[in-house]
Motif scaffolding. Sequence first.
Motif, PDB file in Angstrom:
ATOM      1  N   LYS A 107       4.719   2.386   7.958  1.00  0.00           N
ATOM      2  CA  LYS A 107       6.089   2.832   7.722  1.00  0.00           C
ATOM      3  C   LYS A 107       6.535   2.605   6.285  1.00  0.00           C
ATOM      4  O   LYS A 107       7.518   3.203   5.838  1.00  0.00           O
ATOM      5  CB  LYS A 107       7.041   2.119   8.679  1.00  0.00           C
ATOM      6  N   HIS A 108       5.836   1.734   5.573  1.00  0.00           N
ATOM      7  CA  HIS A 108       6.227   1.445   4.193  1.00  0.00           C
ATOM      8  C   HIS A 108       6.017   2.683   3.327  1.00  0.00           C
ATOM      9  O   HIS A 108       4.916   3.234   3.282  1.00  0.00           O
ATOM     10  CB  HIS A 108       5.418   0.278   3.635  1.00  0.00           C
ATOM     11  N   PHE A 109       7.063   3.112   2.650  1.00  0.00           N
ATOM     12  CA  PHE A 109       6.991   4.318   1.836  1.00  0.00           C
ATOM     13  C   PHE A 109       6.547   3.974   0.420  1.00  0.00           C
ATOM     14  O   PHE A 109       7.129   3.111  -0.234  1.00  0.00           O
ATOM     15  CB  PHE A 109       8.342   5.019   1.793  1.00  0.00           C
ATOM     16  N   GLY A 110       5.506   4.647  -0.036  1.00  0.00           N
ATOM     17  CA  GLY A 110       5.063   4.476  -1.409  1.00  0.00           C
ATOM     18  C   GLY A 110       4.204   3.239  -1.607  1.00  0.00           C
ATOM     19  O   GLY A 110       3.647   2.674  -0.661  1.00  0.00           O
ATOM     20  N   SER A 111       4.088   2.823  -2.864  1.00  0.00           N
ATOM     21  CA  SER A 111       3.228   1.699  -3.218  1.00  0.00           C
ATOM     22  C   SER A 111       3.863   0.376  -2.818  1.00  0.00           C
ATOM     23  O   SER A 111       5.080   0.246  -2.749  1.00  0.00           O
ATOM     24  CB  SER A 111       2.959   1.707  -4.727  1.00  0.00           C
ATOM     25  N   GLY A 112       3.017  -0.619  -2.567  1.00  0.00           N
ATOM     26  CA  GLY A 112       3.549  -1.922  -2.208  1.00  0.00           C
ATOM     27  C   GLY A 112       2.524  -2.760  -1.471  1.00  0.00           C
ATOM     28  O   GLY A 112       1.309  -2.530  -1.563  1.00  0.00           O
ATOM     29  N   TRP A 113       3.049  -3.720  -0.686  1.00  0.00           N
ATOM     30  CA  TRP A 113       2.218  -4.691   0.001  1.00  0.00           C
ATOM     31  C   TRP A 113       2.782  -4.995   1.377  1.00  0.00           C
ATOM     32  O   TRP A 113       3.992  -4.896   1.593  1.00  0.00           O
ATOM     33  CB  TRP A 113       2.144  -5.991  -0.803  1.00  0.00           C
ATOM     34  N   ALA A 114       1.909  -5.380   2.292  1.00  0.00           N
ATOM     35  CA  ALA A 114       2.328  -5.870   3.607  1.00  0.00           C
ATOM     36  C   ALA A 114       1.909  -7.328   3.716  1.00  0.00           C
ATOM     37  O   ALA A 114       0.804  -7.697   3.284  1.00  0.00           O
ATOM     38  CB  ALA A 114       1.689  -5.051   4.728  1.00  0.00           C
ATOM     39  N   PHE A 115       2.777  -8.160   4.285  1.00  0.00           N
ATOM     40  CA  PHE A 115       2.533  -9.603   4.336  1.00  0.00           C
ATOM     41  C   PHE A 115       2.811 -10.169   5.718  1.00  0.00           C
ATOM     42  O   PHE A 115       3.727  -9.710   6.419  1.00  0.00           O
ATOM     43  CB  PHE A 115       3.457 -10.341   3.351  1.00  0.00           C
TER      44      PHE A 115
ATOM     45  N   ILE B 140       6.614 -10.472   9.658  1.00  0.00           N
ATOM     46  CA  ILE B 140       5.897  -9.430   8.925  1.00  0.00           C
ATOM     47  C   ILE B 140       6.886  -8.727   8.016  1.00  0.00           C
ATOM     48  O   ILE B 140       8.005  -8.398   8.427  1.00  0.00           O
ATOM     49  CB  ILE B 140       5.274  -8.416   9.895  1.00  0.00           C
ATOM     50  N   THR B 141       6.490  -8.521   6.774  1.00  0.00           N
ATOM     51  CA  THR B 141       7.363  -7.814   5.855  1.00  0.00           C
ATOM     52  C   THR B 141       6.523  -6.973   4.895  1.00  0.00           C
ATOM     53  O   THR B 141       5.319  -7.190   4.752  1.00  0.00           O
ATOM     54  CB  THR B 141       8.237  -8.792   5.049  1.00  0.00           C
ATOM     55  N   THR B 142       7.167  -6.024   4.250  1.00  0.00           N
ATOM     56  CA  THR B 142       6.532  -5.256   3.185  1.00  0.00           C
ATOM     57  C   THR B 142       7.417  -5.321   1.952  1.00  0.00           C
ATOM     58  O   THR B 142       8.630  -5.522   2.047  1.00  0.00           O
ATOM     59  CB  THR B 142       6.310  -3.782   3.583  1.00  0.00           C
ATOM     60  N   THR B 143       6.805  -5.164   0.789  1.00  0.00           N
ATOM     61  CA  THR B 143       7.551  -5.170  -0.465  1.00  0.00           C
ATOM     62  C   THR B 143       7.147  -3.961  -1.298  1.00  0.00           C
ATOM     63  O   THR B 143       6.044  -3.434  -1.157  1.00  0.00           O
ATOM     64  CB  THR B 143       7.282  -6.443  -1.279  1.00  0.00           C
ATOM     65  N   ARG B 144       8.035  -3.554  -2.166  1.00  0.00           N
ATOM     66  CA  ARG B 144       7.761  -2.436  -3.059  1.00  0.00           C
ATOM     67  C   ARG B 144       7.011  -2.920  -4.290  1.00  0.00           C
ATOM     68  O   ARG B 144       7.188  -4.047  -4.748  1.00  0.00           O
ATOM     69  CB  ARG B 144       9.064  -1.745  -3.481  1.00  0.00           C
TER      70      ARG B 144
END
Length: 270
Positions: free
Chosen positions: A180-188, A199-203
């Motif tokens: 679901k994370h749009f574009g570049s980034g990371w999942a943690f 669980i989170t994602t960052t840009r």
Amino acid sequence: MKHLLTRRTFLSASCISVAGVLSAAEEEIVASLGIPMRQEPLAFEFDALEPYLDAATLKLHYTRHHGEIFDKLSATLHPLNLSIGNLTSLMPNLRDLVLPTDPRKSVVRMGGPPQTLSAETQHDIRVYGGAHINHTAFWRFLAPAGSGPAGPEGKVAEAIIRDFGGINEFKTAFTEAALKHFGSGWAFLVYRPDGKLVITTTRNEDNPLMTDIVELGQRGRFILCLDLWEHSYYLKYRNDRKKYIEAWWNVVNWKFVARTYTVVTNKVRV
């Protein structure tokens, strides 16, 4: 060793030596998990994660992308005349960082507020420092398939089951968040200060250590991370992020996940 400080800790800098003595017993753990100012060698050959993560992508990712990021980070920090032992110490309160007094300067500024970093320098530390931390952790959380546990074990498995309902439920939730994370980034997978796993994602190159940037409920110390930038998978999987994530689960270093969880739950600073 000189460090960047926040305004909150500026006046308490004299306590650093005492704290160092008190934490001497933790030094071995800190040294093994902290993020150094160097690009660590990989613990495996470029082709060791085949067929899940291909050698060509890993080589390009590690030597070019991570290598260039580290060079830019070094160029950012060099003019500050600082020696950074553990890069994670710079991530909290990035907007509030100040410079320590430089004893080599011939003119000493007396009085006034501490000297803050420029907005440009803060931005570069956020981008290149965050990228170096994230990539270093990403490599550590990888291992050849079959070289270790096939899934989480021990205390970290218990925590995952407690907070997500089961191992498969956790993997599903992590995969969905990454998709679901749009574009570049990371999942943690993050261990929050209250002891809960989230669980989170960052840009871009942000991470949960950046307490003045990420949302309150997503802050903490991550015990697993996944690179969502296209350069991590495009050569093999093109734009199919789902196939990349499915393959990545086969080469997660669960032994290191368990080790990291042990460190963070013991409240050791890394």
